[in-house]
Each structure stands twice: as structure tokens, then as C-alpha cells.
Design a protein around this motif. Structure first.
Motif, PDB file in Angstrom:
ATOM      1  N   GLY A 185       0.872  -1.373   0.312  1.00 53.50           N
ATOM      2  CA  GLY A 185       0.123   0.198   0.153  1.00 53.50           C
ATOM      3  C   GLY A 185       0.679   1.111   0.235  1.00 53.50           C
ATOM      4  O   GLY A 185       2.005   1.049  -0.241  1.00 53.50           O
ATOM      5  N   ASP A 186       0.507   2.000   0.210  1.00 55.52           N
ATOM      6  CA  ASP A 186       0.873   3.664   0.154  1.00 55.52           C
ATOM      7  C   ASP A 186       1.191   4.553   1.452  1.00 55.52           C
ATOM      8  O   ASP A 186       1.290   5.730   1.760  1.00 55.52           O
ATOM      9  CB  ASP A 186       0.135   4.318  -1.298  1.00 55.52           C
ATOM     10  N   SER A 187       0.870   4.424   2.619  1.00 55.18           N
ATOM     11  CA  SER A 187       1.280   4.216   3.440  1.00 55.18           C
ATOM     12  C   SER A 187       1.421   3.958   4.852  1.00 55.18           C
ATOM     13  O   SER A 187       2.110   4.033   5.298  1.00 55.18           O
ATOM     14  CB  SER A 187      -0.861   4.169   4.721  1.00 55.18           C
ATOM     15  N   ILE A 192      -1.693  -1.589  -8.712  1.00 54.67           N
ATOM     16  CA  ILE A 192      -2.134  -1.544 -10.475  1.00 54.67           C
ATOM     17  C   ILE A 192      -1.797  -0.563 -10.671  1.00 54.67           C
ATOM     18  O   ILE A 192      -2.382   1.056 -10.188  1.00 54.67           O
ATOM     19  CB  ILE A 192      -3.534  -2.175 -10.071  1.00 54.67           C
ATOM     20  N   THR A 193      -1.451  -0.407 -12.402  1.00 53.06           N
ATOM     21  CA  THR A 193      -1.617   1.422 -12.816  1.00 53.06           C
ATOM     22  C   THR A 193      -1.744   0.834 -13.566  1.00 53.06           C
ATOM     23  O   THR A 193      -0.812  -0.376 -14.516  1.00 53.06           O
ATOM     24  CB  THR A 193      -0.164   1.825 -12.561  1.00 53.06           C
ATOM     25  N   ILE A 194      -2.615   1.710 -14.965  1.00 53.52           N
ATOM     26  CA  ILE A 194      -3.268   1.246 -16.042  1.00 53.52           C
ATOM     27  C   ILE A 194      -2.681   1.634 -17.330  1.00 53.52           C
ATOM     28  O   ILE A 194      -2.370   3.584 -16.548  1.00 53.52           O
ATOM     29  CB  ILE A 194      -4.700   1.402 -15.910  1.00 53.52           C
ATOM     30  N   ALA A 248      -4.504  -8.666  -7.419  1.00 54.69           N
ATOM     31  CA  ALA A 248      -4.472  -8.848  -6.674  1.00 54.69           C
ATOM     32  C   ALA A 248      -4.812  -8.684  -4.794  1.00 54.69           C
ATOM     33  O   ALA A 248      -6.517  -9.137  -5.394  1.00 54.69           O
ATOM     34  CB  ALA A 248      -3.787  -6.950  -6.154  1.00 54.69           C
ATOM     35  N   PHE A 249      -4.394  -9.479  -4.404  1.00 55.25           N
ATOM     36  CA  PHE A 249      -4.231  -9.138  -2.897  1.00 55.25           C
ATOM     37  C   PHE A 249      -4.527  -7.472  -1.869  1.00 55.25           C
ATOM     38  O   PHE A 249      -3.853  -6.841  -2.387  1.00 55.25           O
ATOM     39  CB  PHE A 249      -4.128  -9.897  -2.374  1.00 55.25           C
ATOM     40  N   GLY A 278       2.397  -3.681  -7.196  1.00 55.20           N
ATOM     41  CA  GLY A 278       2.097  -3.776  -5.834  1.00 55.20           C
ATOM     42  C   GLY A 278       2.861  -5.973  -5.216  1.00 55.20           C
ATOM     43  O   GLY A 278       3.147  -6.411  -6.385  1.00 55.20           O
ATOM     44  N   SER A 279       3.266  -5.808  -4.372  1.00 56.50           N
ATOM     45  CA  SER A 279       4.086  -7.234  -3.889  1.00 56.50           C
ATOM     46  C   SER A 279       2.896  -8.488  -4.049  1.00 56.50           C
ATOM     47  O   SER A 279       2.882  -9.488  -3.817  1.00 56.50           O
ATOM     48  CB  SER A 279       4.813  -7.257  -2.869  1.00 56.50           C
TER      49      SER A 279
END
Length: 890
Positions: free
Chosen positions: A32-34, A383-385, A257-258, A238-239
Motif C-alpha cells: 500500500g501507500d501508507s 496496479i497501474t493502467i 491483487a490482494f 504491488g508485491s
């Protein structure tokens, strides 16, 4: 507070932490990002982590015993102080932590013994072996509560061998909403110093997704994404992400993803949801996201037809926004209006199916990686599009049994870093992954900053700084898709910031641009590995301006050998008054002014750059040029006049004595080009010709800028060579830039009509007749060309390059240049011209015949043009062209 400030609060006054006792910690895993690490051991094991969720905060210890261990009390006091939503908050401490309860009381906290979460608590201190209140604790966090929790999962894993620790360990059902997981791996023991700065987050690549992939691809031998819908590509950074659908070249178009307690599947075009060929996959995805709950599926109104499909397949479905009570939510990636709700829904156990492409959005919007609506939802989920596209066709399904050999960005990057550090030879499959990995790393480095992204950024930056960059040149080429090429490309993307010591320079920027996007030269150069800072007026911020380093804009990623790094140009949008830009390679500095802009003339101050040898006709004094400017050590120079800018190696202009005379002749050539094109003498944006050591196609190629090899520098800047030998190639490319689709018939005329400008300029400016301007225009060569074409049956398939040019030259020799000028002018005001070549050729035949008042049908028919009956009838009343040069050949 930023993560760095949060980290400082947590470790204030703490120099080291003692993990050497009898307790064996587990390693913590962050996503995540936090989430960010607080204590990382020398072996790169995260033993303490912190994060945020909603309005709340969480601190995670890698063994519950540390919550009741005296050596940790100073740190735990900091942790509780950071976790408290207010000074008066009550700290609920599980009754098993007696030392913690007493110590916090001594530190002045209001403490209460508890046996689980209860009302009115500000901070909850518990172990992670009971998940009976996981839902309540998530809500407690989201509303602003603090959680201090400790556990280890390695002992639990001994008696739960069939369970996935990350998904099923009780503590993870609590902490995963904030991106922190307990693992079954032992953590390092010892007394460890606490870092002054927040440590980097270690990347893990040991998660096995084969079971999940098997479920998702059950009964799906291939993935048919063929058709007219063009999908984007996914970056799974992401991992806890893994590919579900992938091309032979390792481009992902379906990923999973989880995230927290929930699951995500992203598809890169919403059309996938409606394809009958993907029905089985869609059913598998919905079931996997539902996690056996047989709950209600919510479908956003933008996909209401998809709801009918799901109902027909037996799923309980409702068309709605994201509302309470849903098990799975389906939406497109074209809006981020429900961003926070979606992220929390997934973190707390929901399933998300999201579909859409970003390439079309990227045409009119910058920074798709961070700013595309769907990516604002998905980036924290790993994830990134991407705006890059994928060929729509049938692809073979991935083999779940071969997940270790399947490309996954996160895993592949970990493997490559290990390989680069050990300096061992690349082996399969890593060597095959390298081209895709290189592109993915470049995209990854554009992600919004968070502790995990920043950690990898720093590791990659350190790798570049410690690497000996290959001395790539024509004499020492580097094989593309090699480790050396990877390092070169990585260096382009990594910033190596340094202090700005050079005095500032203020330029007057012409920010009025009525044409297409235009580069404005600053006359400045940024040395390699240096940083420049631009300061713009507030009135120009967010108006489409960009700062650019470098002008050799060809991307050489597809070349077999590299004579220079594949990408050497860097850009940044002007989204604030200050723009800082760095380039590992250095280059001339530009400001790009968006097309159709009118910001006037604006002052821009630049720090950290140095003057480049630049001559502007009408502005630069010849004496300054001769005495100082041309001898600059900056490697690139620019020669500028009203309608063209020449960028050449500085060595090519050292002996240039009279740039005014050179540019005066370039003015004449550009005026001639405008004259034949029937356009205003002042171009909407000046043309650019840039010299490079290696270009992406041909000896030269058209575009903005026109690119050519270094050997052409003398041809561009030596007036004697120009006057004696001509300048066919550069004018040919300038002619390409004047071609217009309405009167072009590709592929036949693509390399033909551009030469009209070469002929016109040579004859009218340089005084060099056409038969001397190019060997193929000698009378004997032209005659042989005509005869061969007619001998082969005058087939339109053979009508190209010199053969096609001959048609236009015969018309010019018969009627002069005026009919061309009149037609080029008329075409500029025409609309609704057919895109069909046959229609366009009949239109040209008609227009030219009308311009010269002759029936040219027999002439064009002799050349094999598909003249239709309507054109024949329309032109039948016009006089015959008695001097038709094709008569003697027919």
C-alpha cells in the motif's frame, strides 16, 4: 504529517532496540501507500512497522512479548503518543500486558485494562491472535482510533499448513487493512540501532499465486481479446499482485491483487466484460472476488448491460453505486468519484472488478500513470493502467504450474537487482524479460511517492550512482536489451539532485503559439548529472507549459545496437511556479509551449544552467559570435532564424565565420518552401533540424524535429557545400512536413511529392537545375524510369518514389509551378475530402485539369490512375493537352 515526520515522532530519543531475548520475531510485510518500516534489521527484516488507515493510525510489533518488555517501553510510549487521537484519549491495554499498563500510566497516559475493543477508547493495545473483532477494529481505525498490536505468525503456521498466512492468520485480518502483514518467516534477532532517517522498505518476491491463478483460469485455455477494442497495458507493481492475462511479450492485460482483506481484478478494456469468448473467465473472476460468500454483486450504472450478463449466469446482481452490503463491486476506470469508498471497501474484504483503458485519456492529459482517474484508485492497490497499448488478438492462458517462470514485475525487478549487484551473467527467463522490465521500471518511477515507491527509487538511484555507466558511442555500441542498456535507461529516469550554485539567468519566453506544440530554445545547457531550477510567473502555471532537457528526441528502444542511450530527453510539466529537472546525460534546455496558446512574453528565471553557443539572426552580434560564443565548451549549438532552427554539434560551427550569411540563405529556402506550399511567409512554428549520433529511422526523417545523422552537420551549416552540391536531403524532409493528407495518396506518394520542394528550392534558390540536384533526375534516368513502369503494365502498385514524382514533374514542366500553388492553397480550405485514395486521385486530377483548363484524363490514365467515369465526363469538355509528354510512350 509526512511519513518522515511520523517516523521521527516514533523514534524520538530511542537509539537502539533489543530483539536479543528469548522471543523469536517474525518478519513483517508491507504494502500500500501508507505503511512504512520503523525498525529494519541488518538482514533487511522489518521488525516494527507503522501505517495509517482512514483517520486512524497503527503500530505493529513482530512479537507480542515486545509489548510487555521493559527495553521497549520508551519506544512504546512514543508509539502510544503518536497513536492517540487526542491528549485526553483513554489507552485500552489488554490485561495480559501488565508492564505496559503500568509504564504508560507512569508516562501520564490514561490507561484502562481491557479484554478487547470497547467504547470510548482512543488507543487499543492487543496481541494479534484473535480476529473476532476484526470488523469493529477496522471501523475503530477508520474513525480515528489508534492500534498497537504485536504477534508472530511462524508458530501459527505450523498447525495451519494448508492456510495462506497472509490471508488467514488472525492478526493479518486486523492489520492488513493498513497494509501491514505478519509472516511465517523468522525475523533476525539482536540489538539493533534505530536509524535517524526512515529506513527503506524491503521488497519481497516470495509469494506464490499459483493456486489463485488456477482458480481464475479454470476452463480457460486461451484469452480472446481480439476485435476492434484496443486495450491498455497493466503495470503490476504491488508485491501482492499477479498477472492473469499476458501477451507473448509479457504485456499484462488482466491482473489481480490482494489488498487488505479484499481482492481486485483489473481488465484493460471494458469490452472484455461483454465478450462471449471471455464468459468463463468473467464467471471465475466474480466467484474469486466473492470469496465463497455468494453475496450481492454491485454493478455501476456505466456497466448496466454487464449486470444483465451476470444475472443470466446466475449471480445475484444490482445496478448501483458502491453501497453497503455488496460482496463485489464492478465499475470502469474512467472516474475516481468513489475512490476512497472503493479502497476502503476492498481493504475491509470486498472484491473489486474494474475495467478500462487509459491510452485515449493520455492523448489530451499528461501523467496518466499518476493522474488517470482509474490509477488514482488502483495505484495504492499495486496496479497501474498504462497508456501503452496491446494488440487485440487471442493469447494462450498462463500456466499456473509455471508461475516461477512467469513474468511478474515485482519479482523480476528483485531478481535483476540481485543479478546486477552480484555481477553475474543474465540467464533465462530473466534475460527474456529484460526489454519489458526496462519499460515497466520507467513507468514505475513515475508513480506517486509513497514509502515503498521511494524505497525502490532510492535503491535504483544508488545502483546507478555505483555503476560504471557504459561509454556508449558509435565506436563502442551497446547491445539493446542488455544489462548495460538497462543501466543506461535507468540512469535516464533517476534524478541525482545536486545543489544549484550557478548564478540565475532570466530569459524572455515567447509563450504565444498559434501552431502545434513548439519548443522554445532557452540558449542554455544543463551539464550531465546536474540539476536546473526554472521559476515561472504564477500566471503561466497549469497552462500546458513543459520544461525539457535534450533535443535528440528519437527513442532507440527498438534498435539492435545503441550508439547512445535509447532515451535522452526528459520533460516536466509546469504545475507550480518552481520546476526542478535533472538529466543524467545533460542537454540543451527548452520550454515547450502548448499549441494554440497565447500567454504573451513571460520572464522565466533559470538556475543551474550555462550558456550554449547560440546565434539568433538579427539579435546576436557577429563580434560576440567570433570572439566568444562559438568557442564555448558546451557540446551542442543552435543556429536560429525566423522559420528554422538548426541544432548541431558545437564542433560543426567552430569555423563558421558568417552565420548571418548562412541564415540569410536558409531564410530564402524557407521562404521558397512557404511559397510553394501557399502558406504565410512566417511559419506558425519554426521548423527544427536536429543532428544526432543515431536516429530511429533512415538517413534522415521528418517530423518535429527533423532528425539526421552527424555526418549531415556540414551540409546544414557550410554555405559553400550548399551552393555547390545542393542540400537535397534536408529539403526532402522539410517537404515531408508540408505534405497534406487531402492530396497525398499513401503509400504511393509518401516519398515522392516531398521532392517537389527539393526541386523547387534547388532551382529557385540555389540555381541548381533538377538534373544536377539529384542523380535520379538526369534525363536518361527519368526516361528509363518511365519505360520500365509502362513495360510492367503501368500498375499503380509500382507507382511510387521516382516514378510517382515523374508524374508531377511532367505536370510542372508543362504548366509551371503556379497550378501547384493554387491547388495547395485551395486544398487548405476544403473540407469533407474522402480518405479513399481513388477518390482523392480523381479529385486531384479534376482540380489540376480545371487549374490549367486542359483535359488531363488521358495523361493520368497513362500513368495508371484509377480515373472514374464521373471525372471523365466532367473533364470531357475541356481542351486536349496536345503537349502531353506521355503520348510518345504510349
Amino acid at each position: 504529517m509526512t511519513s518522515d515526520e511520523d517516523f521521527s515522532s516514533l523514534i524520538k530519543g530511542v537509539r537502539n532496540l533489543d530483539f536479543s531475548g528469548s522471543s523469536v520475531p517474525c518478519q513483517l510485510f508491507l504494502t500500500g501507500d501508507s505503511a512504512f518500516p520503523v525498525l529494519v534489521s541488518p538482514q533487511k527484516h522489518v521488525l516494527i512497522a507503522a501505517s495509517k488507515y482512514g483517520k486512524g493510525r497503527i503500530v505493529v510489533m513482530s512479537h507480542e512479548s515486545y509489548l510487555d518488555d521493559l527495553p521497549f517501553m520508551e519506544f512504546l510510549n512514543n508509539a502510544v503518543s503518536w497513536l492517540k487521537p487526542s491528549k485526553a484519549s483513554i489507552i485500552g491495554v489488554d490485561k495480559s500486558f501488565q508492564i505496559l499498563e503500568k509504564t504508560l500510566s507512569l508516562f501520564g497516559h490514561k490507561v484502562e485494562k481491557i479484554s478487547g475493543l470497547k467504547k470510548d477508547l482512543g488507543v487499543l493495545c492487543i496481541s494479534g491472535y484473535d480476529d473476532s473483532q476484526a470488523e469493529e477494529i477496522a471501523s475503530f481505525l477508520k474513525e480515528g482510533g489508534g492500534l498497537l498490536i504485536g504477534a508472530q505468525a511462524w508458530y501459527w503456521s505450523y498447525s495451519h499448513t494448508q492456510d495462506n498466512v497472509l490471508l488467514h492468520f488472525p492478526g493479518n485480518k486486523i492489520t492488513s487493512v493498513a497494509g501491514v502483514y505478519f509472516t511465517a518467516s523468522y525475523g533476525e534477532k539482536g540489538i539493533f540501532d534505530v536509524s535517524v532517517h526512515m529506513p527503506n522498505t524491503p521488497w519481497r518476491n516470495d509469494v506464490d499465486f499459483s493456486t489463485e491463478l488456477k482458480v481464475l483460469l479454470q476452463g480457460v485455455p486461451n484469452l480472446d481479446i481480439s476485435g476492434s477494442s484496443i486495450p491498455s497495458e497493466l503495470l503490476l507493481h504491488g508485491s501482492l499482485t499477479f498477472p492473469v492475462g499476458m501477451t507473448d511479450g509479457y504485456q499484462c492485460f488482466v491482473g489481480a491483487a490482494f489488498y487488505g482483506r479484499g481482492r481486485v481484478v483489473a481488465e484493460t478494456h471494458e469490452a472484455f466484460l461483454f465478450k462471449p469468448e471471455l464468459k468463463t473467465l468473467t464467471g471465475n473472476i466474480i466467484s474469486w472476488l466473492d470469496m465463497g460468500r455468494k453475496g450481492k454483486i454491485g454493478v455501476n450504472k456505466d456497466l448496466q448491460d454487464f449486470a444483465h450478463i451476470l444475472k443470466n449466469e446466475g449471480f445475484s446482481c444490482v445496478v448501483s453505486d458502491l453501497v453497503p452490503g455488496l460482496s463485489v463491486y464492478c465499475c470502469t476506470s474512467y472516474s475516481d468519484g468513489e475512490r476512497e469508498k472503493i479502497q476502503q471497501f476492498v481493504a475491509e474484504g470486498g472484491g473489486l472488478l474494474i475495467a478500462g483503458q487509459s491510452w485515449y485519456w493520455s492523448y489530451s492529459n499528461p501523467n496518466a500513470v499518476s493522474q488517470y482517474p482509474g490509477n488514482k484508485i488502483l495505484n495504492p492497490l499495486g496496479i497501474t493502467i498504462l497508456p501503452s497499448t496491446i494488440e487485440p488478438k487471442v493469447y494462450k492462458s498462463l500456466d499456473p504450474q509455471k508461475m516461477a517462470q512467469t513474468y511478474n514485475f515485482h519479482s523480476a525487478l528483485c531478481q535483476l537487482l540481485t543479478n546486477l549487484k552480484s555481477r553475474t551473467e543474465l540467464k533465462e527467463p530473466l534475460s527474456s524479460w529484460l526489454p519489458q522490465l526496462r519499460k515497466n521500471v520507467s513507468s514505475f518511477l513515475k508513480l506517486p511517492e509513497n514509502p515503498i515507491v521511494s524505497s525502490m527509487w532510492q535503491e535504483l538511484s544508488l545502483l546507478v550512482q555505483e555503476s560504471d555507466l557504459p561509454d556508449v558511442s558509435k565506436e563502442h555500441p551497446v547491445k539493446n536489451n542488455s544489462k548495460e542498456a538497462f543501466i543506461i535507461c535507468l540512469a535516464q529516469d533517476i534524478s541525482c539532485l545536486e545543489k544549484l550554485n550557478d548564478p540565475p539567468v532570466t530569459i524572455r519566453l515567447n509563450a504565444k503559439n498559434l501552431g502545434d506544440d513548439a519548443w522554445r530554445s532557452t540558449g542554455l545547457y544543463l551539464p550531465p548529472r546536474k540539476t536546473a531550477k526554472f521559476v515561472f510567473p504564477l500566471s503561466t502555471v497549469g497552462k500546458g507549459l513543459q520544461v525539457q532537457v535534450g533535443c535528440q528526441s528519437d527513442d532507440l528502444s527498438s534498435a539492435e545496437e545503441l550508439y547512445r542511450p535509447p532515451v535522452v530527453v526528459s520533460k516536466k510539466d509546469v504545475v507550480g511556479e518552481k520546476v526542478v529537472i535533472t538529466s543524467i546525460w545533460g542537454g540543451l534546455l527548452y520550454v515547450i509551449v502548448k499549441g494554440k496558446s497565447d500567454l504573451g512574453t513571460v520572464p522565466v528565471t533559470v538556475y543551474g544552467a550555462e550558456p550554449a553557443p547560440t546565434f539568433i539572426k538579427g539579435q546576436t552580434q557577429i563580434s560576440s559570435w567570433l570572439d566568444r560564443i562559438r568557442m564555448s565548451k558546451v557540446p551542442w549549438a543552435e543556429i536560429i532564424t525566423e522559420n528554422i532552427i538548426l541544432t548541431v554539434p558545437s564542433d560543426a560551427i567552430r569555423s563558421l565565420q558568417d552565420p548571418e550569411a548562412l541564415l540569410s540563405q536558409w531564410d530564402k529556402k524557407m521562404n521558397a518552401i512557404a511559397d510553394l506550399s501557399a502558406i504565410p511567409k512566417t511559419f506558425l512554428r519554426p521548423e527544427r533540424i536536429v543532428v544526432d549520433v543515431q536516429i530511429s529511422a533512415g538517413w534522415m526523417h521528418s517530423g518535429y524535429p527533423i532528425m539526421c545523422h552527424q555526418q549531415s552537420a556540414n551540409e546544414l551549416t557550410d554555405l559553400k557545400i550548399m551552393n555547390n552540391a545542393g542540400i537535397w536531403g534536408p529539403i526532402h524532409e522539410l517537404g515531408h512536413n508540408q505534405q497534406r493528407w487531402a492530396w497525398e495518396f499513401p503509400p504511393h506518394t509518401t516519398e515522392a511529392t516531398c521532392n517537389l520542394w527539393s526541386v523547387y528550392v534547388h532551382e529557385n534558390v540555389l540555381g541548381i537545375p533538377r538534373d544536377k540536384a539529384h542523380p535520379s533526375l538526369k534525363p536518361a534516368e527519368r526516361d528509363a524510369c518511365i519505360r520500365l513502369y509502362l513495360k510492367n503494365g503501368a500498375k499503380l502498385a509500382d507507382w511510387s518514389v521516382w516514378t510517382a514524382l515523374e508524374t508531377y514533374l511532367q505536370l510542372q514542366e508543362g504548366f509551371g509551378w503556379d497550378p501547384f500553388k493554387r491547388l495547395f492553397s485551395e486544398y487548405q480550405t476544403m473540407s469533407n475530402v474522402s480518405a479513399n485514395n481513388n477518390d482523392k486521385m480523381n479529385l486531384w486530377a479534376t482540380k489540376f485539369s480545371q487549374a490549367v483548363n486542359k483535359n488531363l484524363v488521358p495523361f493520368f490514365q497513362a500513368w495508371g490512375w484509377p480515373i472514374d467515369e464521373e471525372t471523365i465526363k466532367k473533364l470531357s469538355t475541356k481542351p486536349e493537352w496536345k503537349e502531353d509528354p506521355m503520348k510518345r510512350y504510349i
